[in-house]
Design a protein around this motif. Structure first.
Motif, short mmCIF file in Angstrom:
data_model
loop_
_atom_site.label_atom_id
_atom_site.label_comp_id
_atom_site.label_asym_id
_atom_site.label_seq_id
_atom_site.Cartn_x
_atom_site.Cartn_y
_atom_site.Cartn_z
N UNK A 179 0.73 -1.20 -0.12
CA UNK A 179 -0.06 0.02 -0.27
C UNK A 179 0.73 1.35 -0.16
N UNK A 180 2.11 1.17 0.50
CA UNK A 180 2.85 2.59 0.16
C UNK A 180 4.43 2.07 0.18
N UNK A 181 5.36 2.90 -0.04
CA UNK A 181 6.71 2.47 -0.15
C UNK A 181 7.25 2.02 1.08
N UNK A 182 8.06 0.61 0.95
CA UNK A 182 8.58 0.28 2.17
C UNK A 182 9.66 1.00 2.64
N UNK A 183 9.96 0.99 4.06
CA UNK A 183 11.08 1.73 4.83
C UNK A 183 11.81 1.16 5.67
N UNK A 184 13.02 1.63 5.72
CA UNK A 184 13.92 0.87 6.72
C UNK A 184 13.76 1.50 8.18
N UNK A 185 14.28 0.53 9.19
CA UNK A 185 14.11 0.89 10.41
C UNK A 185 15.54 0.78 11.13
N UNK A 186 15.65 1.09 12.17
CA UNK A 186 17.16 1.29 12.97
C UNK A 186 17.84 -0.10 12.88
N UNK A 187 18.94 0.12 12.51
CA UNK A 187 19.79 -0.99 12.48
C UNK A 187 19.82 -1.82 13.65
N UNK A 188 19.89 -3.30 13.81
CA UNK A 188 19.99 -4.04 15.07
C UNK A 188 21.25 -4.84 14.79
N UNK A 189 22.08 -4.70 15.97
CA UNK A 189 23.36 -5.50 16.16
C UNK A 189 23.58 -6.22 17.03
N UNK A 190 24.09 -7.53 17.22
CA UNK A 190 24.28 -8.46 18.15
C UNK A 190 25.67 -9.00 17.77
N UNK A 191 26.09 -9.78 18.64
CA UNK A 191 27.60 -10.42 18.48
C UNK A 191 27.56 -11.36 17.32
N UNK A 192 26.56 -11.97 16.64
CA UNK A 192 26.49 -12.94 15.63
C UNK A 192 26.03 -12.36 14.39
N UNK A 193 25.09 -11.04 14.29
CA UNK A 193 24.75 -10.80 13.05
C UNK A 193 24.37 -9.26 13.19
N UNK A 194 24.38 -8.55 12.08
CA UNK A 194 23.71 -7.21 11.89
C UNK A 194 22.51 -7.35 11.15
N UNK A 195 21.38 -6.57 11.33
CA UNK A 195 20.09 -6.78 10.83
C UNK A 195 19.81 -5.32 10.44
N UNK A 196 19.15 -5.40 9.04
CA UNK A 196 18.60 -4.00 8.53
C UNK A 196 17.22 -4.49 8.23
N UNK A 197 16.23 -4.00 9.12
CA UNK A 197 14.91 -4.40 8.86
C UNK A 197 14.33 -3.39 7.72
N UNK A 198 13.49 -3.79 7.06
CA UNK A 198 12.42 -3.33 5.86
C UNK A 198 11.18 -3.48 6.26
#
Length: 207
Positions: A179-198
Protein backbone atom coordinates in the motif's frame (compact mmCIF):
# COMPACT_ATOMS: atom_id res chain seq x y z
CA UNK A 1 7.69 -39.79 -3.25
CA UNK A 2 4.15 -38.46 -3.18
CA UNK A 3 3.65 -35.16 -4.97
CA UNK A 4 2.02 -32.22 -3.18
CA UNK A 5 0.10 -31.43 -6.39
CA UNK A 6 -1.01 -33.33 -9.49
CA UNK A 7 1.24 -33.66 -12.51
CA UNK A 8 1.07 -30.81 -15.03
CA UNK A 9 -1.45 -31.02 -17.87
CA UNK A 10 -0.26 -30.54 -21.44
CA UNK A 11 -1.20 -26.86 -21.41
CA UNK A 12 0.37 -26.31 -17.98
CA UNK A 13 3.57 -27.99 -19.15
CA UNK A 14 3.64 -25.78 -22.25
CA UNK A 15 3.26 -22.72 -20.02
CA UNK A 16 6.11 -23.88 -17.79
CA UNK A 17 8.35 -24.56 -20.79
CA UNK A 18 7.66 -21.07 -22.12
CA UNK A 19 8.42 -19.52 -18.72
CA UNK A 20 11.66 -21.49 -18.48
CA UNK A 21 12.69 -20.34 -21.96
CA UNK A 22 12.41 -16.70 -20.87
CA UNK A 23 15.01 -17.28 -18.14
CA UNK A 24 15.19 -16.58 -14.42
CA UNK A 25 12.55 -13.99 -13.49
CA UNK A 26 14.80 -12.49 -10.79
CA UNK A 27 17.72 -12.11 -13.21
CA UNK A 28 15.38 -10.48 -15.74
CA UNK A 29 14.20 -7.98 -13.13
CA UNK A 30 17.80 -7.24 -12.14
CA UNK A 31 18.79 -6.77 -15.80
CA UNK A 32 15.95 -4.28 -16.30
CA UNK A 33 16.85 -2.43 -13.09
CA UNK A 34 20.53 -2.16 -14.06
CA UNK A 35 21.62 -4.30 -11.10
CA UNK A 36 23.05 -7.17 -13.12
CA UNK A 37 24.77 -7.68 -16.46
CA UNK A 38 25.92 -10.59 -18.56
CA UNK A 39 24.89 -14.17 -17.80
CA UNK A 40 22.05 -15.54 -15.71
CA UNK A 41 22.47 -17.14 -12.30
CA UNK A 42 22.42 -20.77 -13.45
CA UNK A 43 20.23 -23.48 -14.90
CA UNK A 44 16.61 -22.32 -15.01
CA UNK A 45 14.09 -24.41 -13.09
CA UNK A 46 10.40 -24.10 -12.29
CA UNK A 47 9.52 -22.89 -8.80
CA UNK A 48 6.00 -23.79 -7.66
CA UNK A 49 4.39 -21.02 -5.65
CA UNK A 50 2.93 -21.77 -2.21
CA UNK A 51 -0.26 -20.55 -0.52
CA UNK A 52 0.33 -16.95 0.56
CA UNK A 53 3.71 -17.11 -1.21
CA UNK A 54 5.09 -18.36 2.11
CA UNK A 55 7.78 -21.01 2.29
CA UNK A 56 6.60 -24.37 3.64
CA UNK A 57 2.92 -23.88 2.80
CA UNK A 58 0.94 -26.06 0.38
CA UNK A 59 1.75 -25.61 -3.30
CA UNK A 60 -1.02 -23.83 -5.25
CA UNK A 61 -0.84 -25.84 -8.46
CA UNK A 62 1.01 -26.42 -11.71
CA UNK A 63 -0.38 -23.17 -13.11
CA UNK A 64 1.16 -21.04 -10.33
CA UNK A 65 4.84 -21.19 -11.16
CA UNK A 66 7.86 -18.92 -11.57
CA UNK A 67 11.02 -19.65 -13.57
CA UNK A 68 14.14 -19.14 -11.44
CA UNK A 69 17.83 -19.87 -11.92
CA UNK A 70 19.71 -22.21 -9.61
CA UNK A 71 21.24 -19.43 -7.49
CA UNK A 72 18.08 -17.41 -6.91
CA UNK A 73 15.97 -20.54 -6.46
CA UNK A 74 18.14 -22.83 -4.34
CA UNK A 75 21.41 -21.03 -3.63
CA UNK A 76 23.45 -23.25 -5.99
CA UNK A 77 26.59 -21.40 -7.20
CA UNK A 78 27.91 -21.48 -10.74
CA UNK A 79 30.98 -23.72 -11.26
CA UNK A 80 34.08 -22.04 -9.89
CA UNK A 81 32.13 -19.46 -7.87
CA UNK A 82 31.67 -19.35 -4.11
CA UNK A 83 28.67 -17.85 -2.29
CA UNK A 84 30.31 -14.46 -1.83
CA UNK A 85 31.14 -14.16 -5.53
CA UNK A 86 27.61 -15.25 -6.48
CA UNK A 87 26.09 -12.64 -4.19
CA UNK A 88 28.27 -9.92 -5.72
CA UNK A 89 27.12 -10.89 -9.22
CA UNK A 90 23.47 -11.86 -8.67
CA UNK A 91 22.35 -10.55 -5.30
CA UNK A 92 20.82 -12.69 -2.53
CA UNK A 93 19.43 -16.18 -3.06
CA UNK A 94 15.86 -16.87 -1.97
CA UNK A 95 17.17 -20.09 -0.41
CA UNK A 96 19.16 -18.02 2.10
CA UNK A 97 16.03 -16.73 3.81
CA UNK A 98 14.52 -17.56 7.19
CA UNK A 99 10.71 -17.96 7.03
CA UNK A 100 8.32 -18.00 10.03
CA UNK A 101 7.89 -21.46 11.51
CA UNK A 102 10.56 -23.03 9.32
CA UNK A 103 13.93 -24.39 10.38
CA UNK A 104 16.84 -22.33 9.10
CA UNK A 105 20.62 -22.36 9.57
CA UNK A 106 22.24 -19.04 8.58
CA UNK A 107 25.20 -19.23 6.18
CA UNK A 108 28.62 -19.36 7.82
CA UNK A 109 31.74 -17.34 7.13
CA UNK A 110 32.71 -13.71 7.60
CA UNK A 111 31.10 -12.71 4.30
CA UNK A 112 27.78 -14.52 4.92
CA UNK A 113 24.54 -12.65 4.09
CA UNK A 114 20.93 -13.77 4.32
CA UNK A 115 17.32 -12.58 4.75
CA UNK A 116 14.93 -13.05 7.68
CA UNK A 117 11.16 -12.66 7.25
CA UNK A 118 8.63 -11.89 9.98
CA UNK A 119 4.90 -11.69 9.25
CA UNK A 120 2.47 -9.45 11.17
CA UNK A 121 -1.22 -9.68 10.14
CA UNK A 122 -3.38 -6.90 11.60
CA UNK A 123 -7.07 -6.57 12.47
CA UNK A 124 -9.52 -7.12 9.62
CA UNK A 125 -12.10 -4.44 8.77
CA UNK A 126 -15.68 -5.19 7.65
CA UNK A 127 -16.97 -3.45 4.52
CA UNK A 128 -20.34 -5.15 4.30
CA UNK A 129 -23.38 -5.76 6.51
CA UNK A 130 -23.93 -9.40 5.56
CA UNK A 131 -21.85 -12.15 7.13
CA UNK A 132 -20.36 -12.97 3.75
CA UNK A 133 -19.79 -9.32 2.82
CA UNK A 134 -16.37 -7.99 1.78
CA UNK A 135 -13.69 -7.32 4.34
CA UNK A 136 -10.26 -5.76 4.36
CA UNK A 137 -7.18 -7.77 5.31
CA UNK A 138 -4.09 -5.81 6.26
CA UNK A 139 -0.75 -6.06 8.00
CA UNK A 140 2.94 -5.84 7.27
CA UNK A 141 5.92 -8.02 6.63
CA UNK A 142 9.37 -7.23 7.94
CA UNK A 143 12.17 -8.51 5.71
CA UNK A 144 15.60 -7.99 7.26
CA UNK A 145 18.92 -7.97 5.45
CA UNK A 146 21.35 -9.84 7.72
CA UNK A 147 25.12 -10.28 7.62
CA UNK A 148 28.05 -11.08 9.87
CA UNK A 149 29.61 -8.15 11.79
CA UNK A 150 32.66 -6.42 10.40
CA UNK A 151 31.52 -5.98 6.78
CA UNK A 152 30.30 -2.38 7.06
CA UNK A 153 26.75 -1.07 6.84
CA UNK A 154 26.94 -0.54 3.06
CA UNK A 155 26.47 -4.31 2.72
CA UNK A 156 23.08 -4.04 4.41
CA UNK A 157 21.96 -0.84 2.69
CA UNK A 158 22.69 -2.36 -0.74
CA UNK A 159 20.38 -5.28 0.11
CA UNK A 160 17.63 -3.10 1.59
CA UNK A 161 17.65 -0.94 -1.56
CA UNK A 162 16.93 -4.09 -3.59
CA UNK A 163 14.16 -5.17 -1.18
CA UNK A 164 12.46 -1.77 -1.42
CA UNK A 165 12.68 -1.84 -5.22
CA UNK A 166 11.33 -5.40 -5.40
CA UNK A 167 8.31 -4.54 -3.19
CA UNK A 168 7.51 -1.10 -4.61
CA UNK A 169 4.14 0.50 -3.89
CA UNK A 170 1.47 -1.29 -5.91
CA UNK A 171 3.28 -4.66 -6.03
CA UNK A 172 0.77 -7.52 -5.64
CA UNK A 173 1.21 -10.95 -4.09
CA UNK A 174 -1.29 -13.60 -2.94
CA UNK A 175 -4.19 -11.22 -3.62
CA UNK A 176 -2.70 -8.48 -1.46
CA UNK A 177 -1.11 -5.16 -2.51
CA UNK A 178 1.80 -3.17 -1.10
CA UNK A 179 0.00 0.00 0.00
CA UNK A 180 2.96 2.38 0.28
CA UNK A 181 6.70 2.46 -0.25
CA UNK A 182 8.55 0.15 2.19
CA UNK A 183 10.91 1.78 4.69
CA UNK A 184 13.97 0.85 6.71
CA UNK A 185 14.18 0.89 10.51
CA UNK A 186 16.98 1.23 13.02
CA UNK A 187 19.89 -1.16 12.44
CA UNK A 188 19.97 -4.01 14.99
CA UNK A 189 23.36 -5.39 16.05
CA UNK A 190 24.33 -8.37 18.16
CA UNK A 191 27.55 -10.43 18.38
CA UNK A 192 26.43 -12.89 15.67
CA UNK A 193 24.74 -10.65 13.08
CA UNK A 194 23.76 -7.19 11.92
CA UNK A 195 20.15 -6.69 10.77
CA UNK A 196 18.67 -3.97 8.53
CA UNK A 197 14.84 -4.35 8.82
CA UNK A 198 12.58 -3.27 5.95
CA UNK A 199 8.85 -2.90 6.68
CA UNK A 200 6.48 -3.80 3.83
CA UNK A 201 2.85 -2.74 4.49
CA UNK A 202 0.13 -4.68 2.65
CA UNK A 203 -3.65 -4.79 2.39
CA UNK A 204 -6.31 -6.35 0.22
CA UNK A 205 -10.07 -6.90 0.00
CA UNK A 206 -11.62 -10.37 0.29
CA UNK A 207 -15.21 -11.49 -0.05
Amino acid sequence: MRRAIKAATRSEQAYQDAARALGCVVCRWRFAAGLQRGIGCGRVRIHHRNVGDLHGQKQIGQHAVVAMGDWHHQGIPLPGKNERAMYALFGPSFQACSYPGQGFTPPTGNGARWLELQWFPNRTENYGIEDDGPFLMQGFGQLSACYRPGQGIMVGTAITDQIIAAFAKGTTFAGMRVERKPWTSRIIQDPERVMHPVTIPWRGFCS
